[in-house]
Write an enzyme that holds these catalytic residues in place. Structure first.
Site, mmCIF file in Angstrom:
data_model
loop_
_atom_site.group_PDB
_atom_site.id
_atom_site.type_symbol
_atom_site.label_atom_id
_atom_site.label_comp_id
_atom_site.label_asym_id
_atom_site.label_seq_id
_atom_site.Cartn_x
_atom_site.Cartn_y
_atom_site.Cartn_z
ATOM 1 N N CYS A 150 -0.466 -6.620 11.986
ATOM 2 C CA CYS A 150 -1.067 -5.765 10.968
ATOM 3 C C CYS A 150 -1.941 -6.543 10.008
ATOM 4 C CB CYS A 150 0.006 -4.993 10.220
ATOM 5 S SG CYS A 150 1.146 -6.020 9.318
ATOM 6 N N CYS A 174 16.601 7.318 16.816
ATOM 7 C CA CYS A 174 16.257 6.471 15.680
ATOM 8 C C CYS A 174 14.966 5.706 16.023
ATOM 9 C CB CYS A 174 17.408 5.513 15.363
ATOM 10 S SG CYS A 174 17.635 4.164 16.553
ATOM 11 N N LEU A 223 13.976 -8.691 2.505
ATOM 12 C CA LEU A 223 15.167 -8.119 3.130
ATOM 13 C C LEU A 223 15.397 -8.775 4.487
ATOM 14 C CD1 LEU A 223 17.107 -5.813 2.286
ATOM 15 C CD2 LEU A 223 15.785 -4.313 3.780
ATOM 16 N N LYS A 252 5.207 -8.311 -6.611
ATOM 17 C CA LYS A 252 4.870 -6.880 -6.582
ATOM 18 C C LYS A 252 5.984 -6.003 -7.120
ATOM 19 C CE LYS A 252 1.574 -7.003 -2.763
ATOM 20 N NZ LYS A 252 1.252 -6.534 -1.401
ATOM 21 N N ARG A 255 -6.564 -0.685 -2.299
ATOM 22 C CA ARG A 255 -5.657 0.388 -1.862
ATOM 23 C C ARG A 255 -4.338 0.396 -2.626
ATOM 24 N NH1 ARG A 255 -5.635 -3.739 1.279
ATOM 25 N NH2 ARG A 255 -3.717 -4.629 2.099
ATOM 26 N N CYS A 269 20.820 3.270 23.347
ATOM 27 C CA CYS A 269 20.327 2.547 22.168
ATOM 28 C C CYS A 269 21.430 1.668 21.585
ATOM 29 C CB CYS A 269 19.828 3.534 21.110
ATOM 30 S SG CYS A 269 19.205 2.731 19.617
ATOM 31 N N GLY A 329 0.802 -1.218 0.000
ATOM 32 C CA GLY A 329 0.000 0.000 0.000
ATOM 33 C C GLY A 329 0.834 1.267 0.000
ATOM 34 N N CYS A 340 21.847 2.928 17.371
ATOM 35 C CA CYS A 340 22.425 4.196 16.887
ATOM 36 C C CYS A 340 23.499 4.765 17.793
ATOM 37 C CB CYS A 340 21.325 5.225 16.635
ATOM 38 S SG CYS A 340 20.518 5.870 18.110
ATOM 39 N N ASP A 368 10.818 -6.267 -2.655
ATOM 40 C CA ASP A 368 9.674 -6.967 -2.049
ATOM 41 C C ASP A 368 9.591 -8.372 -2.633
ATOM 42 O OD1 ASP A 368 7.229 -7.735 -0.873
ATOM 43 O OD2 ASP A 368 6.408 -5.717 -1.066
#
Lengths: 67, 261
Positions: free
Chosen positions: B201, B186, B111, B87, B74, B257, B42, B260, B63
């Site tokens: 999701c 970050c 990835l 895709k 969408r 962190c 999307g 970073c 991807d």
């Protein structure tokens, strides 16, 4: 006691209360939220030291990752 | 490297160049730009369309996912005949046909921490657009931005909650002209890797225009960066797609962190 605003709602909390203590008080799992204090996101590693001040504006929100 | 525009390009990109702080110089920067778009769902399919149409010279689409029927409301670049096709390849083919100033490359891989170094050393982008759809990949892309010294333009949305930010690694701060950007946090400073998301999701619904808004912000921020405009790095913007309201907060650096610092 001091007045703190959490997600827009005013609350009376103990003076010098830390962010970690507020999360515990509200039964919020620390890993489930990011915390904004006065428009700055406070890193989780600082929550146990970060003491809230009167009239602080706090927001809790979660990560979203959909795309 | 392109140093001038031809007559066709002057007309094609005239509306962009009419912006005084874009001008021909900004258009040339777009034509000479090389970017990576991770995720062509999307967010990514729209980011890629905007970048290609604006004349971004090299766009790498990454991807391994295939077009599905439920994507179509969408992901407007795709149509029913694309279902089950990769895709990145479908998007690259379509965008390449429409935009001859851009070279669009498809990388039909997922990835991972094992393959990113080889890929990024090969494609050498100057910016990353995080259009991925899961938390682990977002953490990885953040790490890549830090390690490879790349500005990151990231957006995400689940249900009615959208988030986007631009991040500039501290190592890049002195390389950006006309900016007063200070060191900032970050993605991992805001959301450590052990963060819990409220829902996966894939279980959440979303409306097409809400995704489009987040992708548009992400693409716009990236284009502003490429043409040399000021970009507000280190600010997380949140969008409530039900109330149509925005809020924002500074991303403070976590001195502990592990990514970073």
């Amino acid at each position: 006691m001091i007045e703190i605003h959490i997600n827009g709602e005013s609350q009376q909390l103990a003076a010098n209360i830390t962010l970690a203590e507020i999360l515990a008080l509200k039964h919020i799992t620390p890993q489930s939220v990011a915390v904004v204090v006065n428009h700055t996101i406070i890193p989780r590693s600082q929550w146990s030291q970060h003491q809230c001040q009167a009239d602080d504006q706090l927001e809790f929100f979660s990560a979203v990752s959909g795309g | 490297m392109k140093t001038s525009l031809n007559d066709h390009q002057y007309i094609l990109y005239s509306k962009q160049m009419l912006l005084a702080d874009v001008s021909e110089q900004g258009q040339l920067a777009l034509l000479n730009a090389n970017v990576a778009v991770v995720g062509v769902g999307g967010l990514g399919q729209l980011v890629a369309q905007y970048l290609a149409a604006a004349g971004v010279g090299q766009i790498h689409l990454i991807d391994d996912d295939k077009v599905a029927l439920s994507n179509l409301p969408r992901q407007l670049l795709f149509n029913p005949t694309d279902i089950e096709s990769n895709k990145a390849h479908v998007a690259a083919d379509k965008l390449q046909q429409r935009n001859r100033d851009s070279k669009i490359s498809a990388h039909s891989i997922r990835l991972t921490s094992d393959n990113y170094q080889l890929l990024f050393n090969t494609i050498s982008p100057q910016a990353i657009f995080d259009c991925s759809d899961n938390f682990a990949t977002r953490q990885l892309i953040n790490r890549i931005a830090v390690e490879q010294h790349l500005p990151l333009f990231s957006a995400a949305i689940s249900a009615d909650q959208g988030q986007w930010f631009a991040y500039l690694p501290e190592s890049m701060l002195t390389k950006i002209p006309r900016t007063n950007t200070r060191p900032h946090g970050c993605y991992h400073c805001v959301f450590p890797a052990d963060s819990l998301l409220s829902q996966n999701c894939s279980e959440m619904g979303v409306l097409g225009p809400a995704v489009g808004i987040m992708a548009s912000m992400q693409a716009l921020a990236g284009m502003n960066y490429i043409v040399g405009r000021h970009v507000e790095f280190g600010v997380l913007h949140r969008f409530d797609a039900k109330r149509l309201s925005w809020s924002k907060a500074t991303m403070a650096m976590d001195k502990h962190c592990c990514v970073c610092r």
